[in-house]
Enzyme design. Structure first.
Site, PDB file in Angstrom:
ATOM      1  N   ASP A  50      -7.713   4.886  35.884  1.00  0.00           N
ATOM      2  CA  ASP A  50      -7.576   4.583  34.428  1.00  0.00           C
ATOM      3  C   ASP A  50      -8.703   5.391  33.813  1.00  0.00           C
ATOM      4  O   ASP A  50      -9.772   5.694  34.378  1.00  0.00           O
ATOM      5  CB  ASP A  50      -7.620   3.399  33.892  1.00  0.00           C
ATOM      6  N   ASP A  91       0.852  -1.547  36.794  1.00  0.00           N
ATOM      7  CA  ASP A  91      -0.416  -2.209  37.653  1.00  0.00           C
ATOM      8  C   ASP A  91      -0.765  -3.622  36.839  1.00  0.00           C
ATOM      9  O   ASP A  91      -0.675  -3.644  35.579  1.00  0.00           O
ATOM     10  CB  ASP A  91      -1.578  -1.173  37.427  1.00  0.00           C
TER      11      ASP A  91
END
Length: 379
Positions: free
Chosen positions: A94, A268
């Protein structure tokens, strides 16, 4: 040639959910899929070999945390994240945006980036689209995320409009700063809160930039699940059919199924390992808190319908004993089970799509799991 390629396989006739495969420089994985979270280059208490035994094709690591410890230059010197953590399958990182907005008590958003304090020691730090790309290029993940602003829920339309416009400008800067497009795919993140007009604008801006994949961000931040599902219903159709779609931060079993039905390919969440550390387990009969006294003499597995390493070898009574004594092995066993449960659930979702029966599967699973009951306990 792009680093990331999405292969569409089929659409479920009953729900419209899609079965596919994402090809990366470190192998391919079938979708819809759940990605275990390895924040600090490790999925807490799990080895890479155990993750492979569960058939995990991709894991997530965190740019913000790895920037602070050990530092992205050290990871680069090690040969990149794959070598550093001995994982030869796909990795998604990320951008660090969510952590900047959620962990730091002090932050100041400017056009050039965000000024904030290190949550570990209070030092002043600055993260920009360019810096987020520099860090992720050094980490060498297969999929990297654009740096976006993550507004809280709820936010006003006016605030969210400015935020979406800034996120679009930052996305363009990320594309320009990305140094390794041939072996790292950069995904754009659609924002806009619960406002359809803003989601539409955000998606339009990002799709025009032609990212290899797209994420839906700004959900799972405290909004009710019916709002999340409604937002997905009007957002997912705005994204290209030939690119992967990723719903960030979602990992409860009901949301995985509902997200897949609404066209999402990748999910996720830290949920399975976080709740495992408190002794909360996902089972085919619903939520089980193994620390409860009623399991002290229960010598059956966590889930009689599960074939994971934990359930094949250890009893509820033994795992409860380990958890009550703060033994790390207990956390390993519950973490293994929960991750296996979600990865296996996604395999069942994929099979239901193959058979054009995901709607029926959802009904059966929700009934069995207890999601349909009034006051059902969720995660």
């Amino acid at each position: 040639m792009t680093a990331i390629r999405y292969e569409f396989i089929k659409k479920c006739k009953q729900t419209g959910a899609r079965l596919g495969r994402v090809h990366t420089p470190h192998g391919s994985f079938d979708t819809p899929t759940f990605m275990p979270v390895g924040t600090l280059a490790t999925v807490k208490t799990m080895s890479p070999e155990e993750l492979k035994a569960m058939d995990s094709g991709i894991i997530l690591s965190n740019t913000y945390h790895l920037w602070l410890r050990p530092g992205h230059e050290i990871v680069r010197e090690a040969g990149g994240l794959h070598k550093f953590m001995n994982w030869d399958r796909a990795i998604l990182t990320d951008s660090g945006g969510f952590q900047v907005f959620s962990l730091s008590d002090f932050r100041r958003i400017e056009e050039e980036g965000v000024y904030f304090r290190n949550h570990l020691n209070g030092d002043k730090l600055f993260l920009s689209p360019e810096k987020a790309m520099e860090i992720q290029n050094a980490l060498g993940s297969d999929i990297m995320m654009a740096f976006d602003e993550c507004p809280p829920f709820p936010a006003t339309f006016e605030y969210m409009k400015k935020s979406v416009e800034r996120t679009s400008r930052w996305a363009e800067r990320c594309l320009n700063a990305h140094q390794r497009p041939e072996d790292q795919g950069l995904f754009g993140i659609v924002q806009g809160g619960e406002f359809e007009e803003l989601r539409r604008q955000s998606a339009k801006d990002l799709v025009s930039m032609d990212f290899p994949g797209y994420a839906v961000g700004g959900l799972s931040v405290g909004e009710p699940k019916d709002i999340m599902n409604r937002v997905l219903e009007f957002t997912t159709p705005l994204l290209p059919e030939n690119k992967p779609r990723y719903l960030m931060g979602v990992g409860s079993p009901d949301s995985l199924i509902d997200g897949a039905i609404r066209g999402i390919d990748m999910f996720d969440c830290v949920l399975p390992t976080r709740i495992a550390r408190n002794g909360t387990c996902m089972t085919s009969q619903g939520r089980l808190v193994v620390k409860n006294a009623k399991f002290a003499r229960d010598f059956g597995p966590l889930d009689p319908n599960c074939d994971c390493y934990t359930c094949k070898n250890y009893s509820r009574a033994y795992i409860r004993h380990l958890m009550k004594c703060d033994e790390t092995f207990g956390i390993r066993l519950t973490s293994y089970h929960n991750l296996h449960f979600l990865l296996n659930l996604m395999e069942q979702v994929r099979q239901a799509i193959r058979e054009d029966r995901l709607g029926d599967f959802r009904e059966e699973f929700f009934e069995q799991y207890g999601f349909n009951k009034p006051n059902a306990k969720n995660f």
